[in-house]
Design a protein around this motif. Structure first.
Motif, mmCIF file in Angstrom:
data_model
loop_
_atom_site.group_PDB
_atom_site.id
_atom_site.type_symbol
_atom_site.label_atom_id
_atom_site.label_comp_id
_atom_site.label_asym_id
_atom_site.label_seq_id
_atom_site.Cartn_x
_atom_site.Cartn_y
_atom_site.Cartn_z
ATOM 1 N N GLY A 10 0.817 -1.202 0.000
ATOM 2 C CA GLY A 10 0.000 0.000 0.000
ATOM 3 C C GLY A 10 0.851 1.253 0.000
ATOM 4 O O GLY A 10 1.835 1.348 0.726
ATOM 5 N N GLY A 11 0.492 2.214 -0.837
ATOM 6 C CA GLY A 11 1.238 3.456 -0.922
ATOM 7 C C GLY A 11 2.398 3.430 -1.889
ATOM 8 O O GLY A 11 3.049 4.451 -2.099
ATOM 9 N N PRO A 24 14.578 -10.579 8.719
ATOM 10 C CA PRO A 24 15.075 -11.043 10.015
ATOM 11 C C PRO A 24 13.937 -11.278 11.011
ATOM 12 O O PRO A 24 12.921 -10.587 10.997
ATOM 13 C CB PRO A 24 15.983 -9.892 10.491
ATOM 14 C CG PRO A 24 16.358 -9.165 9.245
ATOM 15 C CD PRO A 24 15.181 -9.280 8.331
ATOM 16 N N GLU A 25 14.123 -12.251 11.861
ATOM 17 C CA GLU A 25 13.094 -12.590 12.844
ATOM 18 C C GLU A 25 12.779 -11.422 13.776
ATOM 19 O O GLU A 25 11.631 -11.266 14.201
ATOM 20 C CB GLU A 25 13.542 -13.804 13.667
ATOM 21 C CG GLU A 25 13.572 -15.107 12.873
ATOM 22 C CD GLU A 25 13.985 -16.295 13.728
ATOM 23 O OE1 GLU A 25 14.367 -16.056 14.890
ATOM 24 O OE2 GLU A 25 13.935 -17.425 13.231
ATOM 25 N N GLU A 26 13.779 -10.589 14.068
ATOM 26 C CA GLU A 26 13.525 -9.482 14.989
ATOM 27 C C GLU A 26 12.574 -8.437 14.406
ATOM 28 O O GLU A 26 12.055 -7.578 15.126
ATOM 29 C CB GLU A 26 14.830 -8.815 15.415
ATOM 30 C CG GLU A 26 15.660 -8.241 14.276
ATOM 31 C CD GLU A 26 16.747 -9.195 13.826
ATOM 32 O OE1 GLU A 26 17.773 -8.699 13.324
ATOM 33 O OE2 GLU A 26 16.574 -10.425 13.978
ATOM 34 N N ASP A 27 12.346 -8.483 13.076
ATOM 35 C CA ASP A 27 11.421 -7.542 12.445
ATOM 36 C C ASP A 27 10.063 -8.158 12.160
ATOM 37 O O ASP A 27 9.229 -7.552 11.479
ATOM 38 C CB ASP A 27 12.017 -7.020 11.130
ATOM 39 C CG ASP A 27 13.218 -6.110 11.353
ATOM 40 O OD1 ASP A 27 13.297 -5.517 12.439
ATOM 41 O OD2 ASP A 27 14.068 -6.010 10.457
ATOM 42 N N SER A 28 9.820 -9.360 12.663
ATOM 43 C CA SER A 28 8.578 -10.067 12.340
ATOM 44 C C SER A 28 7.335 -9.298 12.775
ATOM 45 O O SER A 28 6.281 -9.395 12.140
ATOM 46 C CB SER A 28 8.588 -11.457 12.973
ATOM 47 O OG SER A 28 8.716 -11.363 14.389
ATOM 48 N N SER A 29 7.442 -8.521 13.846
ATOM 49 C CA SER A 29 6.272 -7.778 14.334
ATOM 50 C C SER A 29 5.865 -6.659 13.384
ATOM 51 O O SER A 29 4.730 -6.175 13.441
ATOM 52 C CB SER A 29 6.556 -7.203 15.734
ATOM 53 O OG SER A 29 7.654 -6.302 15.690
ATOM 54 N N PHE A 30 6.779 -6.221 12.517
ATOM 55 C CA PHE A 30 6.469 -5.152 11.575
ATOM 56 C C PHE A 30 5.886 -5.679 10.262
ATOM 57 O O PHE A 30 5.343 -4.904 9.471
ATOM 58 C CB PHE A 30 7.733 -4.347 11.235
ATOM 59 C CG PHE A 30 8.352 -3.651 12.413
ATOM 60 C CD1 PHE A 30 7.798 -2.487 12.922
ATOM 61 C CD2 PHE A 30 9.489 -4.161 13.025
ATOM 62 C CE1 PHE A 30 8.368 -1.846 14.002
ATOM 63 C CE2 PHE A 30 10.068 -3.529 14.108
ATOM 64 C CZ PHE A 30 9.504 -2.364 14.602
ATOM 65 N N VAL A 31 6.028 -6.963 10.011
ATOM 66 C CA VAL A 31 5.743 -7.514 8.686
ATOM 67 C C VAL A 31 4.243 -7.573 8.421
ATOM 68 O O VAL A 31 3.473 -8.112 9.210
ATOM 69 C CB VAL A 31 6.352 -8.925 8.550
ATOM 70 C CG1 VAL A 31 5.933 -9.572 7.234
ATOM 71 C CG2 VAL A 31 7.869 -8.839 8.633
ATOM 72 N N MET A 32 3.834 -7.008 7.269
ATOM 73 C CA MET A 32 2.464 -7.123 6.793
ATOM 74 C C MET A 32 2.374 -8.338 5.876
ATOM 75 O O MET A 32 3.228 -8.524 5.009
ATOM 76 C CB MET A 32 2.066 -5.862 6.028
ATOM 77 C CG MET A 32 2.091 -4.588 6.859
ATOM 78 S SD MET A 32 0.805 -4.583 8.122
ATOM 79 C CE MET A 32 -0.656 -4.468 7.098
ATOM 80 N N PRO A 33 1.368 -9.183 6.037
ATOM 81 C CA PRO A 33 1.298 -10.419 5.247
ATOM 82 C C PRO A 33 1.080 -10.172 3.764
ATOM 83 O O PRO A 33 0.371 -9.239 3.372
ATOM 84 C CB PRO A 33 0.098 -11.156 5.866
ATOM 85 C CG PRO A 33 -0.728 -10.085 6.505
ATOM 86 C CD PRO A 33 0.232 -9.044 6.975
ATOM 87 N N LYS A 34 1.762 -10.976 2.948
ATOM 88 C CA LYS A 34 1.556 -11.064 1.502
ATOM 89 C C LYS A 34 1.997 -9.847 0.702
ATOM 90 O O LYS A 34 1.786 -9.785 -0.503
ATOM 91 C CB LYS A 34 0.082 -11.368 1.187
ATOM 92 C CG LYS A 34 -0.417 -12.674 1.766
ATOM 93 C CD LYS A 34 -1.857 -12.927 1.374
ATOM 94 C CE LYS A 34 -2.361 -14.248 1.959
ATOM 95 N NZ LYS A 34 -3.764 -14.522 1.596
ATOM 96 N N VAL A 35 2.603 -8.839 1.329
ATOM 97 C CA VAL A 35 3.107 -7.673 0.598
ATOM 98 C C VAL A 35 4.632 -7.621 0.758
ATOM 99 O O VAL A 35 5.185 -8.243 1.667
ATOM 100 C CB VAL A 35 2.459 -6.361 1.093
ATOM 101 C CG1 VAL A 35 0.953 -6.404 0.913
ATOM 102 C CG2 VAL A 35 2.823 -6.081 2.547
ATOM 103 N N PRO A 36 5.339 -6.879 -0.111
ATOM 104 C CA PRO A 36 6.804 -6.944 -0.106
ATOM 105 C C PRO A 36 7.509 -6.465 1.159
ATOM 106 O O PRO A 36 8.600 -6.931 1.468
ATOM 107 C CB PRO A 36 7.181 -6.052 -1.299
ATOM 108 C CG PRO A 36 6.010 -6.120 -2.208
ATOM 109 C CD PRO A 36 4.817 -6.179 -1.303
ATOM 110 N N ASN A 37 6.914 -5.496 1.902
ATOM 111 C CA ASN A 37 7.604 -4.955 3.083
ATOM 112 C C ASN A 37 8.998 -4.457 2.711
ATOM 113 O O ASN A 37 10.030 -4.915 3.229
ATOM 114 C CB ASN A 37 7.702 -6.012 4.192
ATOM 115 C CG ASN A 37 6.356 -6.369 4.794
ATOM 116 O OD1 ASN A 37 5.844 -5.689 5.680
ATOM 117 N ND2 ASN A 37 5.745 -7.442 4.297
#
Length: 391
Positions: A10-11, A24-37
């Motif tokens: 989005g955006g 990285p696993e430490e960024d898992s809380s930021f990850v939005m599903p199914k989009v590139p991030n």
């Protein structure tokens, strides 16, 4: 490995959607599903169905059909645009990308001078080749952030840090801000105008009193002390989130607010001064070249907004540094030129691609002039925004 082959982020005006990435696993809380991030990818993976037509670096057959050449150009442009987005949304010195084309794979390393590409390897042909792909993936997973190409001079702010919470609090409207395009119509008092312009005329301004009172820590990376705590530090930290910064122009604050939409903030250091930024409000197109990006930055010491330019420059002998040129113009009192606050060359940041010739694994001869394949150095400068009204 995070999959994102169907949905753009989005955006993102380009609507790009890379097939997969390693985050990285430490960024898992930021990850939005199914989009590139784009802001959190460490390495990128693109899958193709196989064959020469989908290998953008295979030009061995000069008699190939024109349609195949067009397909390769399309894939090459696709990878180019993906690398561009990584450099746009992250602070990077380099980026690794894995291309899996049917039973073949290539690893790429992008930096601001170009891209280094490995030979295509058929990973399913032999156990040795399969082991080679596994060793590559293992090696990528073991790289530290600097080896992986993350800029060590840029520190990402924790969501619970005082710096990030202060950035959020300063993104809201301030009744003392001025509308730059309506100064005359609004009959704004001359004193109010001078208060704002004085902030941007000066190369340096006094340190904010919020530090002397203990309302703000000197290090924006420090975690916020929750006001529920009984300590004075907690109460002061809570108060600092409501304390105003010097008034500015409304368009500057609006741009700063927009830059925080991705909910990612960084501390960039110039001459030992901390500058807090969100996303770039301007970014040059393409991953190769100067890579100029512009930010509305919060200067931590003064708590004022400044414009920060982050760029790479060709390392030519006799070519001046942009910050030095700005200083010359400022010293000569040339009007309508940004007021230089500080600038710095990041001496340890030099591109590696320029040290290699186009032939695989062949070092560029030492006698080859630098001008033909210029190295690029990281460079960062900060300038206060100066309106035409300030002279």
């Amino acid at each position: 490995m995070h999959l994102s082959e169907d949905t753009p982020e989005g955006g993102d005006p380009t609507k790009s959607k890379v097939d997969a990435s390693f985050i990285p696993e430490e960024d898992s809380s930021f990850v939005m599903p199914k989009v590139p991030n784009w802001a959190f990818q460490r390495y990128m993976v693109e899958f193709k169905r196989g064959g020469t037509k989908y290998d953008p670096f295979d030009d061995k057959n000069p008699l190939q059909p024109e349609s195949e050449a067009d397909d390769r150009r399309h894939v090459r442009g696709q990878l180019f645009s993906y690398a561009d987005l990584i450099f746009k949304y992250q602070h990077r010195t380099a980026h690794f990308m894995l291309l899996v084309n049917g039973f073949m794979f290539r690893i790429m390393r992008w930096d601001r001078s170009g891209v280094i590409v490995s030979e295509a390897t058929e990973y399913a042909a032999t156990i040795e080749h399969t082991r080679g792909l596994l060793q590559l993936l293992y090696g990528l997973s073991r790289m530290d952030p600097v080896q992986a190409g993350l800029d060590p001079t840029a520190t990402r702010l924790s969501q619970g840090s005082c710096g990030w919470l202060r950035m959020l609090s300063l993104s809201f409207n301030n009744v003392l801000d001025l509308k730059a395009d309506k100064l005359v119509q609004d009959h704004t008092s001359k004193a109010a105008i001078e208060t704002v312009l004085r902030t941007y005329r000066a190369a340096t301004v006094p340190t904010s009193p919020l530090f002397a009172s203990g309302e703000l820590p000197t290090d924006p990376r420090q975690l916020f002390a929750h006001p529920a705590s009984s300590s004075n530090t907690a109460r002061n930290s809570s108060q600092s989130m409501r304390s105003p910064c010097p008034p500015t122009f409304t368009y500057i604050r609006e741009l700063f607010k927009e830059s925080l939409d991705r909910k990612v903030g960084y501390v960039l250091t110039v001459k030992k001064r901390d500058y807090l930024v969100g996303s770039a409000i301007y970014a040059a197109m393409g991953p190769i070249g100067r890579g100029a990006r512009g930010y509305v930055a919060l200067e931590w010491d003064s708590q004022r907004f400044v414009f920060l330019k982050d760029t790479w420059r060709p390392h030519y002998v006799g070519v001046g540094i942009e910050g030095e040129t700005l200083k010359i113009l400022n010293d000569a009192h040339i009007p309508c030129v940004p007021t230089l606050v500080c600038h710095e060359d990041l001496e340890k940041q030099v591109t590696l691609t320029s040290q290699h010739s186009p032939k695989t694994n062949t070092k560029r001869p030492a006698a080859l002039p630098t001008r033909s394949l210029p190295q690029r150095r990281g460079s960062r400068s900060t300038a206060a925004r100066r309106s035409n009204a300030s002279g």
